[in-house]
Every structure is written in structure tokens, then in C-alpha cells.
Design an enzyme around this catalytic site. Structure first.
Site, PDB file in Angstrom:
ATOM      1  CG  ASP A  93     -18.497 -30.196  22.414  1.00 21.10           C
ATOM      2  OD1 ASP A  93     -19.157 -29.740  23.363  1.00 21.10           O
ATOM      3  OD2 ASP A  93     -18.324 -29.588  21.335  1.00 21.10           O
ATOM      4  CE1 TYR A  98     -19.713 -27.239  16.022  1.00 25.82           C
ATOM      5  CE2 TYR A  98     -19.453 -29.243  17.305  1.00 25.82           C
ATOM      6  CZ  TYR A  98     -19.380 -27.873  17.212  1.00 25.82           C
ATOM      7  OH  TYR A  98     -18.958 -27.132  18.286  1.00 25.82           O
ATOM      8  CG  HIS A 160     -23.337 -23.504  19.009  1.00 25.84           C
ATOM      9  ND1 HIS A 160     -23.385 -24.500  18.054  1.00 25.84           N
ATOM     10  CD2 HIS A 160     -22.027 -23.191  19.136  1.00 25.84           C
ATOM     11  CE1 HIS A 160     -22.157 -24.768  17.628  1.00 25.84           C
ATOM     12  NE2 HIS A 160     -21.328 -23.975  18.266  1.00 25.84           N
TER      13      HIS A 160
END
Length: 373
Positions: A93, A98, A160
Site C-alpha cells: 500500500d 507519503y 485518498h
């Protein structure tokens, strides 16, 4: 064995009454779970039959546990993903937010998919970030993700958050909301990438019931997964039941809480892996507290995605998916009971900066109550 197979076994005398009860497995939202309270041996048998994958509503098979990359430090995440792949993780994932997808592509997928592994053996998921919700930004955002990861397609692409932000104004201390696009419009642009074959499935993350119902009104392709924070302190049973009733699988981030996160340390809320009940169950079944929490998720029909850059912890977490030990119904209930030991549900990823002025947490997150059955 599928449901028809279970009925044939029962009708032909191949299964005892007790075994038939064990095989009374319900397929809800792509997840197998037992209809009654099984013994350890019965639960192990049913889990074995369910296999190492869950079946999504579109027929795709997703591994029962994945590897998360949120907050994985630069300089370490590439090696961490390589180590996870070597252990056996096949669901990885990721997300542009990130800020480590390029390192993962350069350090893991780029070299390994050319030599040691087949891309088709992996289930790779990434996300569309909040500042890419404008229709004209959606396709370029996916292109960047694919190029950074050095792959040609994603198995699963999430929205997201159900939050649109302006480009360059997506940091917590400088948030500006983008009011020029709706969730429906962004989703339609994501659907176009599915039709192009650049993603195999679409999902959402951090969506509540109201937001899912609103999406259903316009979606040509319904999400196959909702990724949410979920653990014994935040079981979100009502949301999970809604997802299952609409054949939406549930993936859990923060499945063992958020160990070591000083921002969430509270005297009245011990870290989950240090909770006496969790430690007691771990001692009984010969697992670590983290493994017990991951087993709890999987046996509840949830797909956990623990994260770490520490090799020993990556191995420890993976062992929870491969260990033969299972939690009995009584032990599952005891782990679930830790929710009653804290004053309120504990949300480690509260993200108040994504709430527009005047919006309350309950309006933003929806109902976070309900026991996880």
C-alpha cells in the site's frame, strides 16, 4: 470450498453436523467469516478454506494482509519494501503523499520486477492525493505515480480522502480548500483511468457512510475497497457493516494502533500492544501482542496493512498471517473488549486540518461506533 460446495458436502453426508456449521461461511463484501462461534480447530479449518486472499466485488483477489508505507522514512523505505517482498507480502500500500514512491520504484520494483519477481504476482495500491482532485490533474497524477513506481498499472487506486485542496496549499498549516470540483467529478475522472486500463480497480479511503451513499448516486464503477483506520480502540462496526452490505471490502490502517507516536500518548489510553488484555491473549496463543492485533483484524474479515522499516518487525508482522495459531471466539471477544476500557473511540489519524470551518468531527468522520462482529 464455495457455498455450493459446502451445501453439496452437507447433503452428501461428507460433513458432520458440526462441520456443516463450520462450513456455514458467509461471503459478505468479499470476506469469509464464520456464522457461529467456532472452536480453535474449526476456525483454523475455515480460515484455511478461505485462503490467503479475499475476493473483491469485481472478482479480483487481494491478499489477506498487506504492507503499509505511510511514514516510512526516506532512505529506508526501499529496503523495507524489498524485505517485505522477500518475506512474502504481496499487497503493498502506497501513496504520493507519503513522498516515497520514487524510492520504492528505484529501490524495489524497478530492479526486482526485472529479475526476481513477476509484476502480476503482486497487488499494488496507491492513491490520488487531495490537491489533485481537479479533473485536469487526475490523469497526470496517476502518470507520476506509475512513473515513480516504475510500473505500467495499479491493481487498486484509491481516492485518498473525500477532501479537495488547492495545489500548493495542502499542508496542515496552509490548507486551502478547492471548491471548484466535486467528489463525483473527481471520481468520474478516476473511472476514465480504469477504462484506459491503467488501474484494475478503484477504491476510497477515509469515507464515511454518507459520503459513500453520495458517491453511489453518480458512480459508474463503485469502489471495491474502503481503507479506514481500524483497530480494537476504533472498531467502526457500523461503517464496516455498511461496507459489507454494499460489497465493499475494508482495509485497515493503524491496525496495531500507533506505537511510539508521542502525540497520542495518554495516561488513560495505553498503547494497544501494551494493553494487559492483549498481552494476556498473546501469552495464551504464543504470539506477540502485535501479531494478536493483526490476527484479530484478519479473523474479523478485515485486511490489515501494518507498516515498519525494521526488518525484525516486518518479519514479526508477516508471521501473524502465516502462523497456524488462531484466536478462539472468546479470545476475539476479549481483544474487542479493550474498547470498553477507554473513555471514547481512539482515532490516531484525526486530521482536523481537513475539516472545513464549522464542520464537527462527527460530521466529518461519521458514526465511528458499533461493535465489529
Amino acid at each position: 470450498m464455495d457455498k455450493k460446495g459446502a451445501r453439496r458436502a452437507k447433503g452428501s453426508g461428507m460433513a458432520t453436523t458440526q462441520q456443516a456449521a463450520v462450513l456455514a461461511i458467509l461471503l459478505v463484501g468479499g470476506y469469509w467469516f464464520l456464522a457461529s462461534n467456532p472452536t480453535v480447530e474449526e476456525h483454523a479449518d475455515a480460515m484455511k478454506q478461505a485462503g490467503v486472499h479475499v475476493t473483491l466485488s469485481n472478482g479480483m483477489k487481494m491478499p489477506r494482509m498487506g504492507f503499509g508505507t505511510w511514514k516510512s522514512q526516506p532512505g529506508k523505505v526501499g529496503m523495507a519494501v524489498k524485505h517485505a517482498m522477500a518475506q512474502g507480502y504481496r499487497l503493498i500500500d502506497m501513496a504520493p503523499r507519503y513522498m516515497n514512491e520514487k524510492e520504492i520504484g528505484d529501490g524495489a520494483y524497478g530492479p526486482l520486477f526485472q529479475t526476481e519477481y513477476k509484476r502480476s504476482d503482486f497487488f499494488l495500491a496507491s492513491k490520488l492525493w487531495n490537491s489533485d482532485h481537479l479533473v485536469e490533474h487526475v490523469s497526470p497524477a496517476l502518470t507520476t505515480t506509475l512513473e515513480d513506481l516504475k510500473i505500467e498499472y495499479l491493481d487498486l487506486w484509491y481516492m485518498h480522502w473525500p477532501v479537495a485542496l488547492k495545489k500548493g496549499h495542502d499542508n496542515p498549516d496552509a490548507i486551502q480548500f478547492e471548491d471548484g470540483v466535486s467528489i463525483a467529478e473527481t471520481w468520474a475522472a478516476m473511472e476514465e483511468e480504469f477504462y484506459k486500463g491503467r488501474v484494475k480497480a478503484l477504491g476510497v479511503s477515509n469515507f464515511n457512510v454518507n459520503q459513500l451513499e453520495e458517491l453511489f448516486k453518480t458512480a459508474r464503477i463503485r469502489p471495491v475497497v474502503n481503507q479506514i483506520e481500524l483497530h480494537p480502540y476504533l472498531p467502526q462496526g457500523n461503517l464496516v457493516r455498511f461496507c459489507r452490505s454494499h460489497n465493499i471490502a475494508v482495509v485497515a490502517y493503524c491496525p496495531i494502533g500507533s506505537p511510539g507516536n508521542a502525540a497520542h500518548n495518554r495516561e488513560d489510553v495505553p498503547p494497544l500492544i501494551e494493553h494487559e488484555t492483549v498481552k494476556s491473549v498473546a501469552s495464551e496463543v504464543g504470539l506477540t501482542p502485535a501479531q494478536v492485533l493483526l490476527k484479530w483484524s484478519m479473523q474479523k474479515g478485515i485486511v490489515p496493512i501494518p507498516k515498519s522499516v525494521t526488518p525484525s518487525r516486518i518479519e514479526e508482522n508477516w508471521h501473524s498471517a502465516t502462523a497456524s495459531a488462531v484466536l478462539s471466539a472468546a479470545q476475539l471477544n476479549r481483544v474487542s473488549s479493550v474498547r470498553s476500557t477507554v473513555p471514547e473511540p481512539v482515532r490516531y489519524c484525526a486530521s482536523p486540518h481537513f475539516m472545513k470551518p464549522g464542520v464537527t468531527p462527527i460530521e466529518f468522520w461519521g458514526d465511528d461506533g458499533g461493535e465489529l462482529l
